[in-house]
Design an enzyme around this catalytic site. Structure first.
Site, PDB file in Angstrom:
ATOM      1  N   GLY A   1      -6.459  -3.238  -9.623  1.00 52.14           N
ATOM      2  CA  GLY A   1      -5.361  -2.909 -10.529  1.00 52.14           C
ATOM      3  C   GLY A   1      -4.070  -2.739  -9.763  1.00 52.14           C
TER       4      GLY A   1
ATOM      5  CG  HIS B   1       3.845  -0.499 -10.757  1.00 53.34           C
ATOM      6  ND1 HIS B   1       3.668  -0.492  -9.393  1.00 53.34           N
ATOM      7  CD2 HIS B   1       3.952   0.784 -11.137  1.00 53.34           C
ATOM      8  CE1 HIS B   1       3.669   0.769  -8.968  1.00 53.34           C
ATOM      9  NE2 HIS B   1       3.842   1.565 -10.011  1.00 53.34           N
TER      10      HIS B   1
ATOM     11  CD  GLU C   1       5.993   4.442 -11.160  1.00 54.73           C
ATOM     12  OE1 GLU C   1       5.025   3.784 -10.712  1.00 54.73           O
ATOM     13  OE2 GLU C   1       6.224   5.594 -10.817  1.00 54.73           O
TER      14      GLU C   1
ATOM     15  CD  GLU D   1       7.620   4.076  -6.295  1.00 58.05           C
ATOM     16  OE1 GLU D   1       7.431   3.541  -7.409  1.00 58.05           O
ATOM     17  OE2 GLU D   1       6.707   4.525  -5.590  1.00 58.05           O
TER      18      GLU D   1
ATOM     19  CB  CYS E   1       6.848   2.805  -2.697  1.00 55.22           C
ATOM     20  SG  CYS E   1       6.095   4.309  -2.076  1.00 55.22           S
TER      21      CYS E   1
ATOM     22  CB  CYS F   1       3.395   6.712  -3.278  1.00 55.93           C
ATOM     23  SG  CYS F   1       4.661   6.727  -4.554  1.00 55.93           S
TER      24      CYS F   1
END
Ligand code: ZN
Length: 574
Positions: free
Chosen positions: A115, A190, A242, A258, A260, A338
């Protein structure tokens, strides 16, 4: 997915041991690795959530449960620790987990794919560290299976009858399983998942010379960097999922971007450079690094942004629910943590983004103070760089080698129009795809200089970007600048930047960090008469007052308390 936070910490700590050996830290890591080993099942399975909470439900929720994602991060940590220390304790643990995954998905032919992509790129690292081809086979399996049965998560959800996050299995774009990966033309869903997936795809494509996979990466790259990326290298326009939204939809205040995701963009750029050394990839790597990535951490390294906005009115973040995800000051930690360990592993391994090499060429992508030993054409070459990037573009490079025939390829940054090189007149020079190739036999010690003059540059966005029309952003070299209330007063939206900037650059401090500040000419709109008192009034020509605008590097914003900030400022006479 808390296992992944531990894994990222281990990976970051491993990189730091390379630069700065630390007995105590290494002992702590060894103890932690022993503990991880004790948490591993006899069959190689490792994931504390399922071991502690859902032991009969392994591999039944690939969509939501991050088992492969956590395995991927722990594999990356294992490889980093092995390369840093020569110790294979964690690598052995993760080989057993890798073998377990191989058994489940290849030997026993279990359906499905992760996923949250991550294990693909990690398996490629495992393959390189161990030489075991099955890990590459497994990475290829997950990449090739993705989106072929695009109903897989739906079927899985119907079969299992339980959920972790209550995610919608029909939202195929969210996890990029709406189409087989080679047919994907637009970056959707995402943003972090997307760039992790593309990184794995690029890695596999480079390793196996898979042209169709490389082509898919190139198309997705163009879509993001030409239509769906902020000037800071931030990606993901909405907090809902996101996610990416659509071309040219880049709101500055409700943005996600983000930390990340920008780090993931750097990972991907690094892998694209292995497919084709084109400076456009390194330009984006540099843009993300000095802007959307570094902004994720306070200058003292103690607090973090998850979301990296380009415009902030703190009051709106507190009172307007649509902006609750945008924090006007960095946070100590997050429920979903994260980003902080992700920054730690990126920054502690930053050297691996500066250089790549192939058989006969050593590429310099990022100019940063460094001292590295590389093997090119079977010869050991030592390269030292002195640089004051990102503030000055004059770089001194010293190459030490013994009779080494090698091409040194220096990236010419996209922001630099006229570079000057001196002290290397005997090299054969060729410019190609944004790199200056210097071909020669290097002997003993040779020092030369390359200078990329930096100017204050004014940028506009495509007119299709509604939020930025009539506005300009300021850059100097790779650094994006912003206005902060601290230096310019409240109501930044009333400011106009003059197209004749009359820019000046000076050294200044944000907290204790020395940076280059930029000043330009500008105006502040002032209201008078009716306009001062009423919400609506008959149109009258706005009054304005001449001011100097004080810009600071975007990544240093919000280090001096909560205040307004904006990157894009209205232009006078646009
Ligand atoms: Zn994050």
């Amino acid at each position: 997915f808390q296992d992944s936070d531990v894994a990222k910490w281990l990976e970051a700590a491993a990189y730091s041991l390379v630069h700065k050996p630390d007995q105590e830290l290494e002992q702590r890591m060894d103890d932690l690795i022993a503990l991880i080993g004790r948490a591993q099942h006899k069959d190689g399975y490792l994931n504390t959530y399922f071991t502690v909470k859902e032991k009969d439900r392994r591999w039944t929720d690939l969509q939501e449960a991050h088992e492969l994602y956590c395995a991927g991060h722990m594999m990356e940590a294992a490889v980093a620790y092995y390369e840093a220390t020569g110790k294979n304790s964690l690598l052995e643990i993760m080989k057993r987990m890798g073998d377990h995954i191989y058994q489940h998905f290849i030997t026993e032919k279990a359906e499905g794919y992760p996923g949250h992509p991550e294990v693909e790129l990690a398996l490629m690292r495992m393959y390189r560290a161990t030489g075991d081809k099955r890990y590459q086979e497994l990475a290829a399996h997950f990449i090739n299976a993705r989106g072929v049965d695009s109903d897989y998560f739906k079927k899985e959800s119907d079969n299992r009858g339980w959920t972790v996050w209550n995610m919608n299995p029909d939202d195929k774009e969210y996890a990029q399983n709406h189409l087989p990966v080679r047919e994907q033309k637009e970056a959707v869903g995402h943003a972090v998942r997307a760039v992790y997936l593309y990184t794995g795809m690029a890695d596999l494509a480079a390793e196996t010379d898979d042209q169709s996979l490389a082509d898919a990466c190139k198309v997705l790259w163009e879509n993001i960097t030409q239509k769906r990326m902020y000037i800071t290298g931030g990606i993901g326009s909405t907090c809902i999922g996101e996610a990416f939204t659509k071309d040219y939809n880049l709101p500055n205040d409700t943005v996600y971007a983000e930390t990340c995701a920008s780090i993931g963009l750097m990972f991907w750029a690094r892998r694209m450079l292995e497919i084709v050394p084109d400076a456009k990839y390194a330009d984006i790597m540099e843009r993300a690094l000095y802007n959307g990535v570094l902004s994720g951490m306070a200058l003292d390294g103690k607090s973090f942004f998850y979301v990296n906005p380009l415009e902030v009115l703190p009051e709106a973040c507190h009172k307007d629910e649509r902006k609750f995800h945008v924090k006007p000051v960095r946070q100590k930690w997050f429920g979903c943590a994260c980003c902080p360990p992700h920054l730690a592993r990126l920054i502690s391994s930053i050297g691996s983004y500066a250089f790549t090499e192939n058989e006969d060429t050593l590429f310099v992508h990022l100019y940063m103070g460094s001292n590295v030993e590389k093997t090119v054409n079977g010869k050991t070459v030592n390269v030292q760089m002195e640089s004051d990037m990102p503030w000055e573009g004059n770089i001194k490079i010293r190459v030490q080698a013994e009779n080494a025939k090698m091409t040194l390829a220096l990236r010419i940054p996209g922001w630099c129009k006229n570079y000057k090189i001196s002290g290397i007149e005997d090299a054969e020079q060729e410019e190609k795809d944004g790199y200056l190739y210097l071909k020669k036999v290097w002997n003993r010690e040779e020092t030369f200089c390359i200078d990329f003059p930096m100017e204050v540059q004014m940028f506009a966005a495509s007119e299709r970007v509604r939020e930025d029309i009539g506005k300009a952003a300021i850059m100097r070299g790779p650094v994006v600048y912003c206005l902060e209330e601290k230096d310019n007063g409240k109501n930044l939206h009333e400011l106009l930047v003059d197209t004749d900037m009359h820019a000046s650059v000076s050294e200044g401090k944000i907290c204790d960090t020395v940076v280059k500040m930029v000043e330009t000419d500008g105006w502040r709109l002032t209201e008078s008469g009716d306009a001062e008192e009423t919400l609506y009034h008959m149109y009258q020509k706005p009054q304005k007052q001449k001011v100097r605008l004080h810009y600071i590097p975007y990544y240093t914003w919000a280090n001096r308390g909560e205040n307004e900030m904006q990157v894009w400022t209205r232009v006078q006479n646009p």
